[in-house]
Design an enzyme around this catalytic site. Structure first.
Site, PDB file in Angstrom:
ATOM      1  N   GLY A 139       0.823  -1.210   0.000  1.00  0.00           N
ATOM      2  CA  GLY A 139       0.000   0.000   0.000  1.00  0.00           C
ATOM      3  C   GLY A 139       0.851   1.252   0.000  1.00  0.00           C
ATOM      4  O   GLY A 139       2.090   1.180  -0.082  1.00  0.00           O
ATOM      5  N   GLN A 140       0.218   2.395   0.100  1.00  0.00           N
ATOM      6  CA  GLN A 140       0.936   3.672   0.016  1.00  0.00           C
ATOM      7  C   GLN A 140       1.917   3.854   1.182  1.00  0.00           C
ATOM      8  O   GLN A 140       3.109   4.087   0.988  1.00  0.00           O
ATOM      9  CB  GLN A 140      -0.057   4.836   0.033  1.00  0.00           C
ATOM     10  CG  GLN A 140      -1.035   4.827  -1.127  1.00  0.00           C
ATOM     11  CD  GLN A 140      -1.852   6.110  -1.183  1.00  0.00           C
ATOM     12  OE1 GLN A 140      -1.436   7.068  -1.831  1.00  0.00           O
ATOM     13  NE2 GLN A 140      -2.995   6.139  -0.522  1.00  0.00           N
TER      14      GLN A 140
ATOM     15  N   ASP B 226      26.814   4.698   4.661  1.00  0.00           N
ATOM     16  CA  ASP B 226      27.615   5.681   3.918  1.00  0.00           C
ATOM     17  C   ASP B 226      28.457   6.537   4.851  1.00  0.00           C
ATOM     18  O   ASP B 226      29.495   7.067   4.481  1.00  0.00           O
ATOM     19  CB  ASP B 226      26.707   6.594   3.080  1.00  0.00           C
ATOM     20  CG  ASP B 226      26.148   5.861   1.863  1.00  0.00           C
ATOM     21  OD1 ASP B 226      26.616   4.727   1.597  1.00  0.00           O
ATOM     22  OD2 ASP B 226      25.243   6.395   1.202  1.00  0.00           O
TER      23      ASP B 226
ATOM     24  N   ALA C 175      -4.633  -2.082   6.209  1.00  0.00           N
ATOM     25  CA  ALA C 175      -5.998  -1.770   6.655  1.00  0.00           C
ATOM     26  C   ALA C 175      -6.978  -1.990   5.519  1.00  0.00           C
ATOM     27  O   ALA C 175      -6.586  -2.060   4.345  1.00  0.00           O
ATOM     28  CB  ALA C 175      -6.082  -0.313   7.118  1.00  0.00           C
TER      29      ALA C 175
ATOM     30  N   THR D  71      -9.283  -0.071   3.483  1.00  0.00           N
ATOM     31  CA  THR D  71      -9.348   1.379   3.260  1.00  0.00           C
ATOM     32  C   THR D  71     -10.422   1.813   2.257  1.00  0.00           C
ATOM     33  O   THR D  71     -10.480   2.987   1.890  1.00  0.00           O
ATOM     34  CB  THR D  71      -7.968   1.907   2.777  1.00  0.00           C
ATOM     35  OG1 THR D  71      -7.587   1.185   1.604  1.00  0.00           O
ATOM     36  CG2 THR D  71      -6.901   1.763   3.832  1.00  0.00           C
TER      37      THR D  71
ATOM     38  N   THR E 165      -7.149   7.254  11.790  1.00  0.00           N
ATOM     39  CA  THR E 165      -7.690   8.195  10.809  1.00  0.00           C
ATOM     40  C   THR E 165      -8.485   9.337  11.448  1.00  0.00           C
ATOM     41  O   THR E 165      -9.010   9.193  12.559  1.00  0.00           O
ATOM     42  CB  THR E 165      -8.617   7.420   9.844  1.00  0.00           C
ATOM     43  OG1 THR E 165      -9.350   8.330   9.044  1.00  0.00           O
ATOM     44  CG2 THR E 165      -9.633   6.563  10.591  1.00  0.00           C
ATOM     45  N   ASP E 166      -8.612  10.419  10.706  1.00  0.00           N
ATOM     46  CA  ASP E 166      -9.485  11.536  11.098  1.00  0.00           C
ATOM     47  C   ASP E 166     -10.952  11.089  11.155  1.00  0.00           C
ATOM     48  O   ASP E 166     -11.765  11.720  11.815  1.00  0.00           O
ATOM     49  CB  ASP E 166      -9.340  12.687  10.092  1.00  0.00           C
ATOM     50  CG  ASP E 166      -9.571  12.241   8.653  1.00  0.00           C
ATOM     51  OD1 ASP E 166      -8.963  11.236   8.245  1.00  0.00           O
ATOM     52  OD2 ASP E 166     -10.361  12.883   7.925  1.00  0.00           O
TER      53      ASP E 166
ATOM     54  N   TYR F 242     -16.378   2.546   8.021  1.00  0.00           N
ATOM     55  CA  TYR F 242     -14.907   2.550   8.048  1.00  0.00           C
ATOM     56  C   TYR F 242     -14.403   3.221   9.325  1.00  0.00           C
ATOM     57  O   TYR F 242     -13.543   2.687  10.040  1.00  0.00           O
ATOM     58  CB  TYR F 242     -14.375   3.270   6.802  1.00  0.00           C
ATOM     59  CG  TYR F 242     -12.914   3.635   6.842  1.00  0.00           C
ATOM     60  CD1 TYR F 242     -11.932   2.677   6.609  1.00  0.00           C
ATOM     61  CD2 TYR F 242     -12.510   4.941   7.102  1.00  0.00           C
ATOM     62  CE1 TYR F 242     -10.591   3.023   6.640  1.00  0.00           C
ATOM     63  CE2 TYR F 242     -11.170   5.292   7.132  1.00  0.00           C
ATOM     64  CZ  TYR F 242     -10.206   4.338   6.902  1.00  0.00           C
ATOM     65  OH  TYR F 242      -8.873   4.683   6.932  1.00  0.00           O
TER      66      TYR F 242
ATOM     67  N   LYS G  42     -12.193   1.653  12.417  1.00  0.00           N
ATOM     68  CA  LYS G  42     -10.880   2.186  12.792  1.00  0.00           C
ATOM     69  C   LYS G  42     -10.865   2.597  14.272  1.00  0.00           C
ATOM     70  O   LYS G  42      -9.864   2.403  14.964  1.00  0.00           O
ATOM     71  CB  LYS G  42     -10.495   3.373  11.902  1.00  0.00           C
ATOM     72  CG  LYS G  42     -10.238   3.022  10.439  1.00  0.00           C
ATOM     73  CD  LYS G  42      -9.022   2.144  10.212  1.00  0.00           C
ATOM     74  CE  LYS G  42      -7.709   2.878  10.394  1.00  0.00           C
ATOM     75  NZ  LYS G  42      -6.554   2.004  10.041  1.00  0.00           N
TER      76      LYS G  42
HETATM   77  N1  LIG Z   1      -5.758   6.439   2.304  1.00  0.00           N
HETATM   78  C1  LIG Z   1      -6.194   7.430   3.089  1.00  0.00           C
HETATM   79  O1  LIG Z   1      -6.607   8.505   2.614  1.00  0.00           O
HETATM   80  C2  LIG Z   1      -6.139   7.292   4.587  1.00  0.00           C
HETATM   81  C3  LIG Z   1      -6.664   8.328   5.393  1.00  0.00           C
HETATM   82  C4  LIG Z   1      -6.587   8.200   6.783  1.00  0.00           C
HETATM   83  C5  LIG Z   1      -6.006   7.086   7.346  1.00  0.00           C
HETATM   84  N2  LIG Z   1      -5.538   6.096   6.549  1.00  0.00           N
HETATM   85  C6  LIG Z   1      -4.927   4.906   7.189  1.00  0.00           C
HETATM   86  O2  LIG Z   1      -3.564   4.888   6.826  1.00  0.00           O
HETATM   87  C7  LIG Z   1      -3.081   3.545   6.772  1.00  0.00           C
HETATM   88  C8  LIG Z   1      -2.361   3.317   5.453  1.00  0.00           C
HETATM   89  O3  LIG Z   1      -3.252   3.595   4.382  1.00  0.00           O
HETATM   90  P1  LIG Z   1      -2.817   3.472   2.864  1.00  0.00           P
HETATM   91  O4  LIG Z   1      -3.427   4.629   2.137  1.00  0.00           O
HETATM   92  O5  LIG Z   1      -1.352   3.222   2.782  1.00  0.00           O
HETATM   93  O6  LIG Z   1      -3.617   2.152   2.456  1.00  0.00           O
HETATM   94  P2  LIG Z   1      -3.631   1.393   1.055  1.00  0.00           P
HETATM   95  O7  LIG Z   1      -2.739   2.053   0.084  1.00  0.00           O
HETATM   96  O8  LIG Z   1      -5.070   1.162   0.721  1.00  0.00           O
HETATM   97  O9  LIG Z   1      -2.984  -0.007   1.445  1.00  0.00           O
HETATM   98  C9  LIG Z   1      -3.623  -0.899   2.290  1.00  0.00           C
HETATM   99  C10 LIG Z   1      -2.687  -2.042   2.591  1.00  0.00           C
HETATM  100  O10 LIG Z   1      -3.385  -2.942   3.451  1.00  0.00           O
HETATM  101  C11 LIG Z   1      -3.276  -4.240   2.902  1.00  0.00           C
HETATM  102  N3  LIG Z   1      -4.421  -5.068   3.233  1.00  0.00           N
HETATM  103  C12 LIG Z   1      -5.726  -4.821   2.932  1.00  0.00           C
HETATM  104  N4  LIG Z   1      -6.486  -5.864   3.336  1.00  0.00           N
HETATM  105  C13 LIG Z   1      -5.633  -6.754   3.901  1.00  0.00           C
HETATM  106  C14 LIG Z   1      -5.793  -8.029   4.495  1.00  0.00           C
HETATM  107  N5  LIG Z   1      -6.989  -8.598   4.579  1.00  0.00           N
HETATM  108  N6  LIG Z   1      -4.706  -8.667   4.978  1.00  0.00           N
HETATM  109  C15 LIG Z   1      -3.481  -8.114   4.881  1.00  0.00           C
HETATM  110  N7  LIG Z   1      -3.251  -6.915   4.320  1.00  0.00           N
HETATM  111  C16 LIG Z   1      -4.314  -6.252   3.836  1.00  0.00           C
HETATM  112  C17 LIG Z   1      -3.208  -4.018   1.391  1.00  0.00           C
HETATM  113  O11 LIG Z   1      -2.712  -5.177   0.783  1.00  0.00           O
HETATM  114  P3  LIG Z   1      -3.141  -5.570  -0.734  1.00  0.00           P
HETATM  115  O12 LIG Z   1      -2.300  -4.718  -1.625  1.00  0.00           O
HETATM  116  O13 LIG Z   1      -2.805  -7.019  -0.825  1.00  0.00           O
HETATM  117  O14 LIG Z   1      -4.606  -5.296  -0.862  1.00  0.00           O
HETATM  118  C18 LIG Z   1      -2.268  -2.828   1.334  1.00  0.00           C
HETATM  119  O15 LIG Z   1      -0.934  -3.235   1.465  1.00  0.00           O
HETATM  120  C19 LIG Z   1      -4.318   2.670   7.027  1.00  0.00           C
HETATM  121  O16 LIG Z   1      -4.363   2.336   8.388  1.00  0.00           O
HETATM  122  C20 LIG Z   1      -5.479   3.582   6.709  1.00  0.00           C
HETATM  123  O17 LIG Z   1      -6.657   3.209   7.421  1.00  0.00           O
HETATM  124  C21 LIG Z   1      -5.571   6.173   5.171  1.00  0.00           C
END
Ligand SMILES: NC(=O)c1ccc[n+]([C@@H]2O[C@H](COP(=O)([O-])OP(=O)(O)OC[C@H]3O[C@@H](n4cnc5c(N)ncnc54)[C@H](OP(=O)(O)O)[C@@H]3O)[C@@H](O)[C@H]2O)c1
Length: 295
Positions: free
Chosen positions: A10-11, A29, A71, A73, A112-113, A136, A140
């Site tokens: 993920g991101q 380094d 998560a 998401t 999250t917010d 969601y 969370k």
């Molecule tokens: N995105 C936002 O705008 C946002 C805002 C506020 C908070 N957050 C929080 O920030 C954190 C990181 O978010 P992100 O944007 O990096 O999320 P993301 O890009 O959607 O990546 C989610 C990650 O979770 C993994 N995942 C999903 N379901 C899973 C499962 N059942 N078992 C194992 N892994 C699983 C995904 O794996 P796969 O690639 O295999 O699906 C991916 O690696 C999360 O806790 C999210 O709730 C995100």
């Protein structure tokens, strides 16, 4: 220090792994040794929808710290499958936290917010009353509670409006839309702060080396609306797109979005952690990063 990172596809998880590599390289380094051993887990090693498989994996890795970036998401889809969101975002973090507690590991858990009701226009402090408005957000918030209950060695870091190189996000959506549209309408009554995962990853790696446990808010500095963010992206890229601001009522989504996502960073200041750079600077660097890969 051995760090287990989840969600590396993920991101955020991707950038946390990159940050660890960067710190190791910098140390080497400068004549030192690698500071961290990183173990990245995908859903294969740690399926959060099957929490009973998590325990034995963590026990086999025995990390000093876990950074849980995985998560569920999909905010709108969660309205249709709240049980799955609850398993991945609440039950699994509880299991991870208990496993971390049992082996004496620290845990950084990302939240999250959306745990807040998102009304008014004040900045939310970490201790303010929560009250999520969608499935969601509920999952969370339950995840935060499960983590707090299971281990004292936790950092809960609430972030918002995330963008990073390894995944879909609002900025990428705007750039893609600009390829086919001269004009766009974008919501201007939801106010919050973007979070660049490259900036956040650096803070998380600072944090994990301390014992300053607790709940934090961490986003890039400054606030804006989605409309402001879209305009900034097009301005920096020099794209001639006519952006019209619209209220949320004109852009219906399955899940209700908070109008106020302003998160106070006082908790970071109090613990002597540095705040992230302002959001416009984050956008500028992200667009450079995208340009380097031809986007
Ligand atoms: N995105 C936002 O705008 C946002 C805002 C506020 C908070 N957050 C929080 O920030 C954190 C990181 O978010 P992100 O944007 O990096 O999320 P993301 O890009 O959607 O990546 C989610 C990650 O979770 C993994 N995942 C999903 N379901 C899973 C499962 N059942 N078992 C194992 N892994 C699983 C995904 O794996 P796969 O690639 O295999 O699906 C991916 O690696 C999360 O806790 C999210 O709730 C995100």
């Amino acid at each position: 220090m051995k760090i287990l990172v989840t969600g590396i596809t993920g991101q955020l998880g991707f950038d946390v792994m990159r940050e660890i590599e960067l710190r190791n390289r910098t140390s080497i380094d400068n004549g030192g040794e690698a500071l961290f051993e990183a173990v990245g887990a995908t859903r294969k090693e740690m399926p959060l929808d099957a929490p009973d498989k998590i325990d034995s994996y963590i026990e086999s890795v025995r990390p000093d710290a876990i950074i849980n970036c995985a998560a569920y998401t999909a905010v709108d889809k969660a309205e249709d499958e709240p049980e799955l969101a609850e398993t991945i975002n609440a039950k699994a973090p509880g299991v991870i936290a208990r496993a971390a507690h049992d082996i004496g590991a620290r845990l950084i858990h990302i939240s999250t917010d959306y745990v807040f009701p998102g009304e008014g226009d004040d900045f939310y402090e970490v201790s303010d009353e929560t009250g999520p408005r969608n499935a969601y957000g509920i999952s969370k918030l339950d995840g935060e509670r499960a983590v707090r209950e299971a281990t004292n060695r936790h950092f809960i870091v609430r972030i918002s409006w995330v963008f990073g190189i390894n995944g879909k996000n609002f900025i990428r959506t705007m750039l893609n839309l600009a390829k086919t549209h001269d004009s766009l309408t974008v919501v201007n009554d939801q106010i919050g702060s973007p979070t660049y995962t490259a900036d956040l990853a650096s803070l998380l790696i600072d944090m994990v080396q301390t014992e300053k446990y607790g709940t934090y808010h961490a986003t890039n500095e400054g606030v804006c609306s989605w409309y402001d963010l879209a305009c900034e992206v097009f301005r920096v890229r020099g794209l001639d797109v006519n952006v019209t601001p619209v209220p949320s009522s004109e852009y219906q989504t399955k899940a209700t979005r908070p109008k106020n996502s302003r998160l106070s960073k006082k908790s970071l200041d109090d613990a002597d952690f540095r705040r992230l750079p302002r959001w416009q600077y984050a956008v500028e660097r992200y667009l450079e990063e995208l340009k380097a890969i031809g986007e």
